[in-house]
Scaffold this motif. Structure first.
Motif, PDB file in Angstrom:
ATOM      1  N   LEU A 102       0.807  -1.218   0.000  1.00 55.64           N
ATOM      2  CA  LEU A 102       0.000   0.000   0.000  1.00 55.64           C
ATOM      3  C   LEU A 102       0.843   1.273   0.000  1.00 55.64           C
ATOM      4  O   LEU A 102       0.354   2.337  -0.389  1.00 55.64           O
ATOM      5  N   THR A 103       2.085   1.159   0.460  1.00 52.76           N
ATOM      6  CA  THR A 103       2.951   2.348   0.532  1.00 52.76           C
ATOM      7  C   THR A 103       4.042   2.342  -0.532  1.00 52.76           C
ATOM      8  O   THR A 103       4.936   3.187  -0.494  1.00 52.76           O
ATOM      9  N   GLN A 104       3.983   1.401  -1.464  1.00 50.50           N
ATOM     10  CA  GLN A 104       5.055   1.348  -2.472  1.00 50.50           C
ATOM     11  C   GLN A 104       5.059   2.633  -3.297  1.00 50.50           C
ATOM     12  O   GLN A 104       4.011   3.198  -3.624  1.00 50.50           O
ATOM     13  N   GLY A 105       6.254   3.103  -3.590  1.00 46.95           N
ATOM     14  CA  GLY A 105       6.411   4.345  -4.329  1.00 46.95           C
ATOM     15  C   GLY A 105       6.417   5.587  -3.461  1.00 46.95           C
ATOM     16  O   GLY A 105       6.721   6.686  -3.945  1.00 46.95           O
ATOM     17  N   GLN A 106       6.079   5.444  -2.179  1.00 47.68           N
ATOM     18  CA  GLN A 106       6.101   6.594  -1.273  1.00 47.68           C
ATOM     19  C   GLN A 106       7.508   6.808  -0.724  1.00 47.68           C
ATOM     20  O   GLN A 106       8.307   5.868  -0.641  1.00 47.68           O
ATOM     21  N   ASP A 107       7.794   8.047  -0.352  1.00 47.86           N
ATOM     22  CA  ASP A 107       9.109   8.377   0.204  1.00 47.86           C
ATOM     23  C   ASP A 107       9.135   8.120   1.711  1.00 47.86           C
ATOM     24  O   ASP A 107       8.133   8.308   2.410  1.00 47.86           O
ATOM     25  N   TRP A 108      10.319   7.712   2.184  1.00 49.79           N
ATOM     26  CA  TRP A 108      10.556   7.490   3.614  1.00 49.79           C
ATOM     27  C   TRP A 108      11.783   8.280   4.031  1.00 49.79           C
ATOM     28  O   TRP A 108      12.609   8.630   3.180  1.00 49.79           O
ATOM     29  N   PRO A 109      11.960   8.551   5.313  1.00 47.91           N
ATOM     30  CA  PRO A 109      13.202   9.197   5.756  1.00 47.91           C
ATOM     31  C   PRO A 109      14.427   8.359   5.383  1.00 47.91           C
ATOM     32  O   PRO A 109      14.335   7.138   5.237  1.00 47.91           O
ATOM     33  N   ALA A 110      15.567   9.024   5.228  1.00 47.89           N
ATOM     34  CA  ALA A 110      16.801   8.327   4.845  1.00 47.89           C
ATOM     35  C   ALA A 110      17.329   7.451   5.970  1.00 47.89           C
ATOM     36  O   ALA A 110      17.960   6.418   5.725  1.00 47.89           O
TER      37      ALA A 110
END
Length: 267
Positions: A225-233
């Motif tokens: 569901l979160t694929q393609g979303q950005d996350w913190p480094a």
């Protein structure tokens, strides 16, 4: 819709059971910001009525979403999911992942065609469990038992307290003493608290049996569901939020830190 990297995943449970869902999510999404909310003022859910849970859970999740603006919410509680998931999804404008008993994998894995569903009293009586058993275990004997004491055992374990092995023995006996129970070879851990005491259950088992729960499947669903979303480094701070914060919750701090929850707040 663009999602900010710092937008957290919100986990919700009555207590610490949802940590058994958080752990595989942490493995899969190691830098995801986490808000872990425990309704300690309403704990435990398993002995409450359906009406109480149906009223309480959507209202609390609404407040949590308003405060923390998560990208996704996880109801990391079988009891709350089987009763309130539809209402929560209708009330929130973000994806909501529920936790349902792992009856399908138990039916696939059972050689004896007898397996148990060990949950809370509220979960094991739900029509949702009837439907899952009929759909996936029609050729199986499906035994059920609710144990409030096992929920308390898991909470005590995470507080670092001494554990009474009789609690796990009694919980399993609630299944094995039913007709056909002597042939039971799989147990569905249908409460998110119970994987936290899987070692105690395995030690108490009168004969070898397997235990299954939904944590890995839920982690895969969240990743999808979160694929393609950005996350913190880098890994972000995790925050544990309690609806009541007293000495019992304070004693959970070392265990919470092991799950990456190094901050504590009260809702």
């Amino acid at each position: 819709m663009t999602v900010a990297p710092e937008a957290p995943i919100l986990f919700f449970d009555s207590g610490v059971g949802g940590l058994s869902i958080l752990a595989p999510v942490r493995d899969m999404l190691p830098t995801a910001p986490i808000i872990y909310a425990a309704d300690s003022a309403g704990f435990p859910y398993g002995t409450k009525s359906e009406a109480e849970i149906a009223a309480r859970v959507p209202a609390l999740l609404g407040r949590l979403v308003e405060r923390y603006r998560p990208r996704l919410a996880v109801i990391a509680c079988n009891t709350a999911s089987t009763i309130a998931l539809a209402a929560v999804r209708a009330a929130l404008d973000i994806p909501v992942v529920g936790t349902v008993p792992a009856i399908k994998p138990a039916a696939l894995l059972s050689k004896s065609r007898v397996f148990g569903v060990l949950g809370t009293d509220a979960t094991v009586r739900q029509p949702y469990v009837d439907r899952l058993a009929a759909e996936h275990g029609a050729d199986c004997t499906v035994l059920r038992h609710g144990s409030a004491a096992l929920v308390q055992l898991a909470e005590a374990k995470l507080r670092g307290e001494p554990l009474d092995p009789q609690v796990a023995r009694a919980a399993l006996a609630g299944l094995t003493t039913q007709p056909g129970g002597e042939r039971m070879d799989m147990v569905v851990l249908a409460c998110t608290h119970f994987p936290l005491v899987e070692a105690e259950l395995a030690a108490a088992a009168p004969h070898p049996m397997g235990f299954v729960h939904g944590g890995d499947g839920i982690a895969r669903r969240i990743a999808f569901l979160t694929q393609g979303q950005d996350w913190p480094a880098a890994p972000a701070h995790g925050t544990a939020v309690f609806t009541r914060l007293d000495d019992q919750q304070q004693r959970l701090r070392p265990a919470l830190a092991r799950y990456g929850l190094d901050q504590t707040e009260q809702l």
